[in-house]
Each structure stands twice: as C-alpha cells, then as structure tokens.
Design a protein around this motif. Structure first.
Motif, short mmCIF file in Angstrom:
data_model
loop_
_atom_site.label_atom_id
_atom_site.label_comp_id
_atom_site.label_asym_id
_atom_site.label_seq_id
_atom_site.Cartn_x
_atom_site.Cartn_y
_atom_site.Cartn_z
N LEU A 424 19.34 -6.85 -8.95
CA LEU A 424 18.07 -6.14 -8.87
C LEU A 424 18.14 -5.21 -7.67
N PRO A 425 17.84 -3.93 -7.85
CA PRO A 425 17.92 -3.03 -6.71
C PRO A 425 17.01 -3.51 -5.59
N HIS A 426 17.45 -3.27 -4.39
CA HIS A 426 16.66 -3.69 -3.23
C HIS A 426 15.29 -3.02 -3.29
N ILE A 427 14.25 -3.83 -3.13
CA ILE A 427 12.90 -3.28 -3.15
C ILE A 427 12.41 -3.20 -1.71
N PRO A 428 12.33 -2.00 -1.16
CA PRO A 428 11.84 -1.86 0.21
C PRO A 428 10.41 -2.38 0.31
N LYS A 429 10.01 -2.74 1.50
CA LYS A 429 8.67 -3.27 1.68
C LYS A 429 7.59 -2.25 1.35
N ASP A 430 7.88 -0.98 1.51
CA ASP A 430 6.87 0.04 1.33
C ASP A 430 7.18 0.95 0.16
N THR A 431 7.38 0.37 -1.01
CA THR A 431 7.67 1.19 -2.19
C THR A 431 6.41 1.85 -2.72
N THR A 432 5.27 1.40 -2.27
CA THR A 432 4.01 2.00 -2.73
C THR A 432 2.99 1.85 -1.62
N ASP A 433 1.91 2.63 -1.69
CA ASP A 433 0.86 2.56 -0.71
C ASP A 433 0.17 1.21 -0.78
N ARG A 434 -0.44 0.79 0.33
CA ARG A 434 -1.20 -0.46 0.32
C ARG A 434 -2.49 -0.25 -0.46
N ASN A 435 -2.96 -1.31 -1.06
CA ASN A 435 -4.22 -1.24 -1.80
C ASN A 435 -5.24 -2.11 -1.09
N ARG A 436 -6.13 -1.48 -0.33
CA ARG A 436 -7.11 -2.21 0.47
C ARG A 436 -8.23 -2.79 -0.38
N THR A 437 -8.27 -2.41 -1.66
CA THR A 437 -9.32 -2.93 -2.52
C THR A 437 -8.87 -4.15 -3.31
N SER A 438 -7.61 -4.52 -3.16
CA SER A 438 -7.09 -5.66 -3.92
C SER A 438 -7.33 -6.97 -3.16
N PRO A 439 -7.83 -7.99 -3.84
CA PRO A 439 -8.02 -9.28 -3.16
C PRO A 439 -6.72 -10.03 -2.90
N PHE A 440 -5.68 -9.73 -3.70
CA PHE A 440 -4.44 -10.50 -3.59
C PHE A 440 -3.27 -9.55 -3.83
#
Length: 698
Positions: A424-440
């Motif tokens: 599986l290709p390495h998934i960097p920690k920041d592959t997408t923006d954070r979602n502050r509206t998500s509970p989990f």
C-alpha cells in the motif's frame, strides 16, 4: 530560580526512575511483574514499596497521604490521613504500611451509586492502581486508586476504563497472532486530550452567581465584538495570560503531565492546552489533574478558569478533543498504514474494525459525550454535530472504494495495491485537509473524537470506544481463526464489512442542513439531546456488549444510567433556581429602577409647562414597562413549572420534563433579560456584561 525542564519534569512523581533508585532490585522486579501481568501485589512487596514511597514523599515535604480516586461525580475525591503514628512519651513517628498503600476504606456513602448501594451502606474500598504513578500535590502523597463497593461493583470511572483496556488488549492480540506476530504481548490504547478553557478576571466572576453556581452564564446580551474578526485565534498571548500558562506548565510538568501546546482559541478569552499522548488510563488521571490545576493556578493570578462547555452564548464553546490510537508494547502504532503487505492488511483490518464499531454503536458513542453542558455546544460554533460519522480523507476513502469494488487502487504515482499482496503506498499524515466538523476524524495515525465536552472525564468516552472496537476485533478474530485460506478470508471480510458500514463515512460539511438530510437517508442516528441519548445505555444490545466484554455488569450499567439522568435534571434545576434568584433579587429591581428614572424625566418635562415634547422618554418608558411585564410573567411561569416537578416520577420522565419545560422556560426568560440588558444603563444594570467579562483580562 526555576529548575530546567528535564529536572523539573516528574519531580513530584514516584515514577519508574525513582522506584529503580529506591527499591531493592528483587522488589522492583516483583512490582513490575505485578503491573505487567495484572496481578495482586503481595503484602511483603507492598510493605517495602510503601516504606520507600513514604520516605520519598516526606523528603519532598509531604505530611499526609490519600487514596486519590474518581467517583461517579465526574471529579476526583480524596481523604487525607497523616503519616504520624504515636510513640511512648508523647512523641510521633512517620509510618505508612503496605496495607495502607494497597487498600483504603473511605466513608463513601454519599457518592452517587445509582442504586448499587443504600445510603446507610458506607463501606467503599479504594485499591491502588500501580499502572498510574503516585504523586505529591499540596504536601500530600496522592495514590491513584480504583473505587468499589463492599460487594465488588465498580463505583468509579477508573475501574471500567481498566477493564475496557483489557478487553481491547485481548482481542487485538488475537488479531495480531493471525498475522504471525508473536512478539507483541500487550496492546494498549493511547490518548492525547486537548483541553479548551476560558479565563476571565476574578473580580467579574465573583459578581456573577450563575458562573459560581452553574459554571455558565444564564443570560447575557451579545457584545458589540465577539469572534467575528477571528483575531483572537492563535493571536499574541496577553502577558497576564502568558504568566498563567507558564506557571501552569511548571505545575503540570512537576506532576509528570506532558503539557505540550498552548495557544489562544477562537472566542475572546478562550485558550487551549494539549498534551503528548500517554496510555489511556494515565491520560485520564492526568486530564483530571490538569483541570484541577487550571483552576488552582488561575486563582493565584487573580483569574477564574471556566471549563463549562458553553460559558457564553454566541461564541465558541469549549470541547476536549480525544486523540485516540492503538499501540503495541513493542512500540508499533496499529493505525499506521505501514510499509509492507502484511502491515498494510493489518492496518486495513484495524481501520475497518474502528469504522464498523462506530457504525454499529453510533448511538452509544453519542451517549458517551452526552451532558447538560454539552447539549449547548454540539452542532454549533465549530463543535461537531450530534450525528456520529467517520472522516477518512480523500486518499483513504479512495482505498476503501477500491476494496469495495474489488479493483486495484492507484495512487497519484500509479502504485498498485491489493490486500496482502503488494505494498500500500505510504499515506502521509496530511493527504487531505482537516475536517473540523467531523465528530470522529482519522488524522494520520489516530482518530480524533471531537465531540467531548470540556468538563467531561475522558474515561466514559474511552470506555465505550475501547469496548466497541474490542467487539469488532473479537468478531473478526472469531471468523479469521477458522479460515483455511487467511488472505482470501481477509479480503472477503474487509470487502463485506466496508460495504456494510460505508454509510458512516462522511468527508463533507457536518454543519450543513444537507448532511442532516443525507444522514437520515443513510439511516444514521441523530440524538439531539442528552435525554434522547441516555436510554441507549440500558438497551439489550448495550448490556450484551458490556457484559460480554466484562467491562460493566448489568447492575453497573443500570446504576450509571440512573446517575446520568439525575445529574442531567439536577444540573438544570440548579440553573433554574439560580436564574430565578438572580432575576428576583436584582434584575427585576433594575428594570423597575430604570422605569422610575424614565418616569421622573418624563414627569419633569411635563411639569415645566413649556412646549417641550417627551416622546422619546415616553417611548422608552413604554418599552421598559412592556419588557418588565414580560419579565414578571415568564419568571412566574418558570417558578410555577419548577414547583410542578414530580420528584417521585421515573428519572427519565423527570429529565424529559426539565428538557422540554424548564429548559424552554429558562430560554424564554433569558430573551427578556437580554433585551433589558441592552436598554438599561450600565450604572443600573446589576451584573457584568459579556463584553466586560470576555475582555476583562488586560
């Protein structure tokens, strides 16, 4: 002169380094084996440990010891005993036995038990938790302990947490064995709870009985400036607050608490402290200490620390982001994608277990953050909604889609992935923006559970999180242990479970009305209030989950249900009585005084006999009179409805009444009070305003 940080850190903790130095080698090894294997501490070992602990504590200035525990009140408890023991001739010596170390018996009849014991049954036992280090606070040796009844039921928040950690450990190790991992002996959950809080000047706090009695303002008109300009967030920390933060860091570091990050939050007067991850049990102890120290240190600086989820309406409330992960005793994070095929598959299995757990027990997870205070916060001002969902981000969502469809996954560099076969290709920690509206939300190598309220003990949510994930892992292990072809069975299991639970994955805006409608179409639960959520605790499904995993007995579950209901309606009752008192004693008087002042001006103008109009005063007087009349009517209704409460009714019915009637009455009365505050001059208005409180720290 301040000690350097490495020297300061843990200086008030009887930690592993101190034990190595002060305990004989055989005793130290016996203690470590006891901790590692979860065994009872032998009395001869306990006596040596107690003597060393006492000598160390006395050298640090301690005169007393206490079994420090966490009853169902949500705060900590302690009963102090001195080390002194009488000697002939009127002298004393300082003693502390192994028996006193490992077991205590506080007179604990007044703690909430939810029917587990009668008030006259005073016996409650505290038992040392050697996995959490003893520490010194206020010249007292504090020994972290579990708290149980005479008949063995858990009366605290620590015992179920330890049980839930044990449940997850057992099932996670089973799964790891399936991947050929025989090195790992123990799996632990780790947590880093970010703590939000407000600071206001002590002088304005002392003038607000609602803050003193309830932790939040029960009324207050919106100030001219709130958080609209977003200039407080990450802004320069005011010197007075900076001095507070510096002392707070030092006090926490002395206690071995890994205070790491501090900054201004979004709302005026709001701030945040975040620690480094630690084992969930220790993180829970440390967060309770952190909240206590925040208040204590604030007092030394002439400030009040507000930990309520919504101390001020109209600006951000305060939460506690529970950053949760799973690690092994060999140092591996099981939520890291890894760099080999087996690690990839292992990561995907643990990821799927979490997704399944959140979907299967979404209502229980919602329940874990339910409280009267958090009802004001969830779904508004950057707090996640009451609807539970999992945010994975774009890349992991694409991986899940590829598994569901049974096709190869291609990342941007066209690297192939198939379960258990290629990397599986390495998934960097920041592959997408954070979602502050998500509970989990998955945030690289952990999940951030953002729904917790700021005053909450993190024990409850983590008990539930650990247990539901343990249940998923148990089901997976049961199936895969019987498989003849492990890779094929794993591929089939992952595809089936991700298809079955994909509805819980949502990467969009959790605040939007469209999501509420979409969640309903997906069949997701939306328990908007604590009263809606609490009955989930006593559903057959919940009882089966906890009893099967040996986290709660059925009687312990039902007791906690009763305690949570009582806490909910008693909280609103205290708020209602406080609002009634403040309105009758001061606000009504201010409204009448304001009318009297206007009437005097109006009459004076009329008495001049000169052609002077008093239309402005007449209009102002009419508005003030109308508002005062509405104030009296709504106050009367609130008082009458509080008097109608049937204390003999079922606890759920009482809670519903407070939610539907009393809470509504309070909101209605508040509207009038806020309107009066806007028109009544500041020299007549009896309480500090929002503007005065939020900007009280210069």
């Amino acid at each position: 002169m301040t000690k350097n940080v490495p020297e300061l850190f843990g200086s008030m903790v009887f930690n592993d380094e101190v034990m190595k130095e002060r305990l004989p080698k055989d005793i130290y090894k016996a203690l470590q084996k006891t901790i590692a294997d979860g065994l009872h501490l032998q009395l001869d070992v306990a006596n040596v440990v107690a003597a060393a602990m006492k000598d160390w504590a006395i050298e640090k200035g301690a005169t007393h010891f206490t079994h420090w525990f966490q009853p169902m009140t949500g705060v900590t408890a302690e009963k102090h005993d001195s080390f002194i023991s009488p000697e002939p001739g009127g002298k004393v010596i300082m003693e502390f036995s192994g028996k006193e170390l490992v077991k205590g018996e506080p007179d604990a009849s007044s703690f909430p038990s939810g029917g587990l014991r009668a008030t006259f049954e005073a016996r409650g036992y505290t038992a040392w938790d050697p996995t959490s280090y003893a520490f010194i606070k206020d010249d007292t040796l504090c020994i972290p302990t579990a708290f149980c009844s005479y008949s063995g039921e858990a009366l605290d928040k620590k015992t179920p947490l330890l049980r839930s950690m044990q449940a997850l450990d057992k099932q996670a190790v089973r799964v790891l064995r399936l991947f050929g991992n025989t090195d790992v002996k123990r799996v632990i959950t780790t947590v880093g709870p970010e703590q939000e809080y407000f600071l206001i000047d002590q002088s304005v706090y002392d003038k607000r009985p609602d803050l003193i009695y309830t932790g939040r303002t029960l009324f207050g008109a919106k100030p001219p400036k709130g958080q609209e300009l977003e200039d407080h967030y990450f802004g320069t920390i005011k010197p007075r607050v900076s001095e507070y933060m510096k002392e707070l860091d030092k006090e926490l570091w002395k206690l071995g608490i890994l205070a790491k990050t501090k900054h201004n939050e979004v709302a005026p007067a709001q701030h945040e402290l975040a620690p480094v991850f630690s084992t969930t049990n220790i993180a829970t102890d440390h967060n309770q200490l952190t909240m206590e120290m925040m208040k204590t240190v604030a007092g030394r600086h002439g400030m009040a620390c507000l930990l309520h989820e919504k101390p001020f309406a109209g600006v951000n409330g305060s939460g506690k982001h529970n950053n949760w992960s799973i690690s092994t005793d060999t140092g591996a994070n099981l939520l890291e994608p890894g760099a080999t095929p087996s690690q990839n598959a292992q990561f995907l299995l643990f990821l799927t277990a979490v997704i399944k757990a959140v979907d299967d027990y979404q209502e229980l997870l919602r329940l874990s953050v339910a409280s009267a205070g958090n009802d004001h916060r969830l779904g508004a001002n950057e707090a996640p909604p009451a609807i539970m969902s999992v945010f994975l981000g774009d890349e992991l969502s694409d991986v899940v889609d590829s598994i569901e469809k049974g096709v190869d996954y291609h990342d941007k560099e066209k690297t192939l992935m198939s379960i258990g076969a290629t990397v599986l290709p390495h998934i960097p920690k920041d592959t997408t923006d954070r979602n502050r509206t998500s509970p989990f939300a998955f945030t690289g190598n952990k999940f951030e559970f953002r729904s917790l309220g700021s005053t909450a003990s993190i024990s409850g949510p983590n008990v539930i999180l650990n247990t539901i994930v343990a249940e998923s892992l148990s089901e997976f292990a049961d199936e895969l242990e019987k498989a003849e072809d492990f890779d094929s069975a794993l591929d089939k299991l992952l595809r089936r479970e991700l298809v079955a639970h994909k509805r819980i994955i949502f990467n969009g805006n959790g605040y939007s009305e469209e999501w509420v409608e979409e969640a309903e179409r997906r069949g997701l639960s939306n328990l908007k209030s604590t009263v809606d959520a609490l009955p989930v605790f006593i559903q057959d499904k919940t009882i089966e989950l906890f009893t099967k995993n040996k986290v709660y007995t059925e009687s312990e579950i039902r007791s906690r249900y009763e305690i949570l209901l009582e806490n909910y309606y008693k909280t609103i009752n205290i708020e209602a009585m406080t609002l009634i008192s403040m309105t009758k004693k001061d606000i009504m008087g201010a409204a009448i005084e304001y009318q009297y002042t206007l009437a005097e001006v109006f009459n004076a103008k009329q008495a001049t006999g000169v052609a002077v109009t008093a239309k402005t005063e007449e209009k102002m007087l009419a508005k003030a009179a109308s508002l005062t009349e509405a104030l009296a009517e709504r106050l009367d209704k609130l008082e009458a409805d509080v008097d109608k409460v049937d204390e003999s009714a079922d606890a759920l019915e009482i809670a519903k009444y407070y939610r539907e009637v009393i809470f509504s009455d309070m909101s209605s009365l508040r509207e009038v009070i806020d309107d009066l505050e806007v028109v009544i001059p500041s020299d007549i208005w009896p309480y500090p305003t929002y503007g005065e409180m939020l900007y009280s720290i210069k």
